[in-house]
Design a protein around this motif. Structure first.
Motif, PDB file in Angstrom:
ATOM      1  N   GLU A 210     -34.902  -3.608  -9.493  1.00 61.78           N
ATOM      2  CA  GLU A 210     -35.410  -3.620 -10.866  1.00 61.78           C
ATOM      3  C   GLU A 210     -35.610  -5.044 -11.380  1.00 61.78           C
ATOM      4  O   GLU A 210     -36.520  -5.300 -12.166  1.00 61.78           O
ATOM      5  CB  GLU A 210     -34.430  -2.884 -11.787  1.00 61.78           C
ATOM      6  N   GLN A 211     -34.765  -5.958 -10.926  1.00 60.15           N
ATOM      7  CA  GLN A 211     -34.849  -7.351 -11.377  1.00 60.15           C
ATOM      8  C   GLN A 211     -35.759  -8.207 -10.500  1.00 60.15           C
ATOM      9  O   GLN A 211     -35.771  -9.425 -10.621  1.00 60.15           O
ATOM     10  CB  GLN A 211     -33.439  -7.962 -11.419  1.00 60.15           C
ATOM     11  N   GLY A 212     -36.522  -7.573  -9.629  1.00 63.37           N
ATOM     12  CA  GLY A 212     -37.543  -8.298  -8.870  1.00 63.37           C
ATOM     13  C   GLY A 212     -37.063  -8.959  -7.594  1.00 63.37           C
ATOM     14  O   GLY A 212     -37.747  -9.852  -7.070  1.00 63.37           O
ATOM     15  N   PHE A 213     -35.925  -8.528  -7.059  1.00 67.79           N
ATOM     16  CA  PHE A 213     -35.453  -9.119  -5.812  1.00 67.79           C
ATOM     17  C   PHE A 213     -36.297  -8.635  -4.634  1.00 67.79           C
ATOM     18  O   PHE A 213     -36.672  -7.460  -4.563  1.00 67.79           O
ATOM     19  CB  PHE A 213     -33.988  -8.757  -5.567  1.00 67.79           C
ATOM     20  N   VAL A 214     -36.574  -9.551  -3.718  1.00 69.55           N
ATOM     21  CA  VAL A 214     -37.265  -9.239  -2.470  1.00 69.55           C
ATOM     22  C   VAL A 214     -36.207  -9.084  -1.388  1.00 69.55           C
ATOM     23  O   VAL A 214     -35.348  -9.958  -1.212  1.00 69.55           O
ATOM     24  CB  VAL A 214     -38.248 -10.361  -2.074  1.00 69.55           C
ATOM     25  N   GLU A 215     -36.254  -7.988  -0.668  1.00 67.51           N
ATOM     26  CA  GLU A 215     -35.273  -7.767   0.402  1.00 67.51           C
ATOM     27  C   GLU A 215     -35.748  -8.419   1.696  1.00 67.51           C
ATOM     28  O   GLU A 215     -36.918  -8.290   2.077  1.00 67.51           O
ATOM     29  CB  GLU A 215     -35.046  -6.267   0.602  1.00 67.51           C
ATOM     30  N   ILE A 216     -34.826  -9.136   2.344  1.00 70.34           N
ATOM     31  CA  ILE A 216     -35.132  -9.780   3.626  1.00 70.34           C
ATOM     32  C   ILE A 216     -34.044  -9.410   4.627  1.00 70.34           C
ATOM     33  O   ILE A 216     -32.925  -9.050   4.250  1.00 70.34           O
ATOM     34  CB  ILE A 216     -35.226 -11.314   3.496  1.00 70.34           C
ATOM     35  N   GLN A 217     -34.369  -9.504   5.907  1.00 70.25           N
ATOM     36  CA  GLN A 217     -33.391  -9.221   6.947  1.00 70.25           C
ATOM     37  C   GLN A 217     -33.316 -10.398   7.918  1.00 70.25           C
ATOM     38  O   GLN A 217     -34.267 -11.142   8.087  1.00 70.25           O
ATOM     39  CB  GLN A 217     -33.725  -7.914   7.667  1.00 70.25           C
ATOM     40  N   LEU A 218     -32.144 -10.522   8.541  1.00 74.43           N
ATOM     41  CA  LEU A 218     -31.884 -11.647   9.439  1.00 74.43           C
ATOM     42  C   LEU A 218     -31.789 -11.220  10.899  1.00 74.43           C
ATOM     43  O   LEU A 218     -31.307 -11.968  11.728  1.00 74.43           O
ATOM     44  CB  LEU A 218     -30.577 -12.350   9.028  1.00 74.43           C
ATOM     45  N   GLY A 219     -32.248 -10.023  11.195  1.00 70.87           N
ATOM     46  CA  GLY A 219     -32.176  -9.551  12.568  1.00 70.87           C
ATOM     47  C   GLY A 219     -31.486  -8.205  12.650  1.00 70.87           C
ATOM     48  O   GLY A 219     -31.208  -7.555  11.647  1.00 70.87           O
ATOM     49  N   LYS A 220     -31.173  -7.791  13.861  1.00 66.99           N
ATOM     50  CA  LYS A 220     -30.646  -6.451  14.102  1.00 66.99           C
ATOM     51  C   LYS A 220     -29.136  -6.338  13.912  1.00 66.99           C
ATOM     52  O   LYS A 220     -28.604  -5.242  13.799  1.00 66.99           O
ATOM     53  CB  LYS A 220     -31.010  -6.004  15.524  1.00 66.99           C
ATOM     54  N   ARG A 221     -28.433  -7.460  13.903  1.00 67.12           N
ATOM     55  CA  ARG A 221     -26.980  -7.415  13.839  1.00 67.12           C
ATOM     56  C   ARG A 221     -26.477  -7.482  12.399  1.00 67.12           C
ATOM     57  O   ARG A 221     -27.091  -8.130  11.555  1.00 67.12           O
ATOM     58  CB  ARG A 221     -26.381  -8.560  14.665  1.00 67.12           C
ATOM     59  N   VAL A 222     -25.345  -6.838  12.150  1.00 69.37           N
ATOM     60  CA  VAL A 222     -24.713  -6.881  10.828  1.00 69.37           C
ATOM     61  C   VAL A 222     -23.775  -8.082  10.792  1.00 69.37           C
ATOM     62  O   VAL A 222     -22.884  -8.217  11.635  1.00 69.37           O
ATOM     63  CB  VAL A 222     -23.922  -5.587  10.547  1.00 69.37           C
ATOM     64  N   LEU A 223     -23.988  -8.967   9.816  1.00 67.81           N
ATOM     65  CA  LEU A 223     -23.223 -10.211   9.727  1.00 67.81           C
ATOM     66  C   LEU A 223     -22.136 -10.112   8.668  1.00 67.81           C
ATOM     67  O   LEU A 223     -22.302  -9.448   7.645  1.00 67.81           O
ATOM     68  CB  LEU A 223     -24.157 -11.378   9.386  1.00 67.81           C
ATOM     69  N   ARG A 224     -21.024 -10.792   8.915  1.00 66.30           N
ATOM     70  CA  ARG A 224     -20.004 -10.918   7.886  1.00 66.30           C
ATOM     71  C   ARG A 224     -20.578 -11.673   6.684  1.00 66.30           C
ATOM     72  O   ARG A 224     -21.545 -12.429   6.825  1.00 66.30           O
ATOM     73  CB  ARG A 224     -18.788 -11.678   8.428  1.00 66.30           C
ATOM     74  N   THR A 225     -19.946 -11.520   5.533  1.00 66.02           N
ATOM     75  CA  THR A 225     -20.505 -12.125   4.323  1.00 66.02           C
ATOM     76  C   THR A 225     -20.655 -13.637   4.440  1.00 66.02           C
ATOM     77  O   THR A 225     -21.673 -14.200   4.044  1.00 66.02           O
ATOM     78  CB  THR A 225     -19.646 -11.757   3.086  1.00 66.02           C
ATOM     79  N   GLU A 226     -19.641 -14.329   5.024  1.00 61.00           N
ATOM     80  CA  GLU A 226     -19.741 -15.776   5.135  1.00 61.00           C
ATOM     81  C   GLU A 226     -20.780 -16.189   6.178  1.00 61.00           C
ATOM     82  O   GLU A 226     -21.459 -17.215   6.028  1.00 61.00           O
ATOM     83  CB  GLU A 226     -18.377 -16.414   5.453  1.00 61.00           C
ATOM     84  N   THR A 227     -20.932 -15.385   7.237  1.00 58.34           N
ATOM     85  CA  THR A 227     -21.952 -15.665   8.247  1.00 58.34           C
ATOM     86  C   THR A 227     -23.345 -15.429   7.682  1.00 58.34           C
ATOM     87  O   THR A 227     -24.264 -16.214   7.922  1.00 58.34           O
ATOM     88  CB  THR A 227     -21.745 -14.776   9.484  1.00 58.34           C
ATOM     89  N   ALA A 228     -23.495 -14.348   6.923  1.00 60.87           N
ATOM     90  CA  ALA A 228     -24.797 -14.016   6.339  1.00 60.87           C
ATOM     91  C   ALA A 228     -25.276 -15.121   5.407  1.00 60.87           C
ATOM     92  O   ALA A 228     -26.452 -15.515   5.433  1.00 60.87           O
ATOM     93  CB  ALA A 228     -24.703 -12.692   5.581  1.00 60.87           C
TER      94      ALA A 228
END
Length: 244
Positions: A210-228
């Motif tokens: 709703e606030q206009g954020f664009v979703e992006i992805q960094l690949g197929k793996r799920v990263l920890r919050t600090e890694t992401a």
């Protein structure tokens, strides 16, 4: 031998002599064990550096003489603001330290529905002060001469509503875009949202849309919050900033 870099919290332009801050005194006199006559490099957050020489030194006071000054801009061309949901233990400190080294210009800690950290007002204030010190130390280490601001902790929804003209990015494993395929956004500031260990709730994700954020992805793996956070910042700096 590398000349130590020390942050000074007050403007130094036009100053001939100054007394270092209490924290700087502790570092110079007790940790580094420097002596009268040795040189150090001061910076005050103005993008200028100041070559200085120690004139007098004790356990409680260090007085230095400013010898020369020069403008040293080491800031990234990418205006990047990190919104990071508060993470547990040393993870938040690690994220702040490395984000500063990578060129982030502002960091806002956030509360979210799945945030596992609980702080009362006093502890919250102390945390912000601690995180700001970590940002300063990171600048001393990496050579930055502008210290990023660590803002007070905000609710995620309030932060998302800020700066409607910025490019707002949120990580999602099934997003349409990667960092490399983002449309060109010119000189717009970028706001990067990183969730907690448990991710954002469905309601929070809907509100970011709703606030206009664009979703992006960094690949197929799920990263920890600090890694992401660090992976996304690095990718953005390579594609749109000053990392080669």
């Amino acid at each position: 031998m590398r000349v130590p870099r020390i942050y000074h919290p007050e403007p130094l332009q036009g100053i001939v002599q100054c007394c270092l801050s209490e924290e700087a005194v502790n570092h110079v006199a007790r940790v580094l064990r420097m002596r009268v006559g040795e040189q150090l490099c001061l910076f005050d957050g103005s993008n200028w550096t100041f070559n200085a020489c120690i004139e007098s030194l004790s356990k409680k006071t260090v007085i230095v003489k400013i010898l020369a000054s020069q403008l040293e801009n080491k800031e990234s061309t990418l205006d990047l603001h990190l919104g990071q949901v508060v993470s547990r233990g040393e993870r938040m400190e690690f994220t702040i330290q490395k984000s500063v080294e990578l060129g982030v210009k502002m960091i806002t800690p956030l509360w979210s529905e799945r945030c596992g950290v609980k702080l009362d007002e006093l502890r919250m204030t102390k945390k912000i002060q601690q995180w700001q010190k970590i940002a300063i130390a990171a600048c001393e280490q990496c050579g930055r001469n502008v210290v990023p601001e660590i803002r007070p902790i905000m609710k995620l929804e309030e932060w998302c509503q800020e700066d409607p003209n910025a490019l707002k990015l949120n990580l999602h494993p099934r997003a349409k875009y990667s960092v490399k395929t983002l449309p060109k956004f010119g000189a717009l500031p970028v706001r990067l949202l990183i969730g907690s260990e448990g991710g954002l709730s469905a309601t929070e994700i809907a509100k970011t849309v709703e606030q206009g954020f664009v979703e992006i992805q960094l690949g197929k793996r799920v990263l920890r919050t600090e890694t992401a956070a660090l992976a996304a910042i690095t990718a953005l700096q390579i594609c749109f900033g000053d990392l080669a």
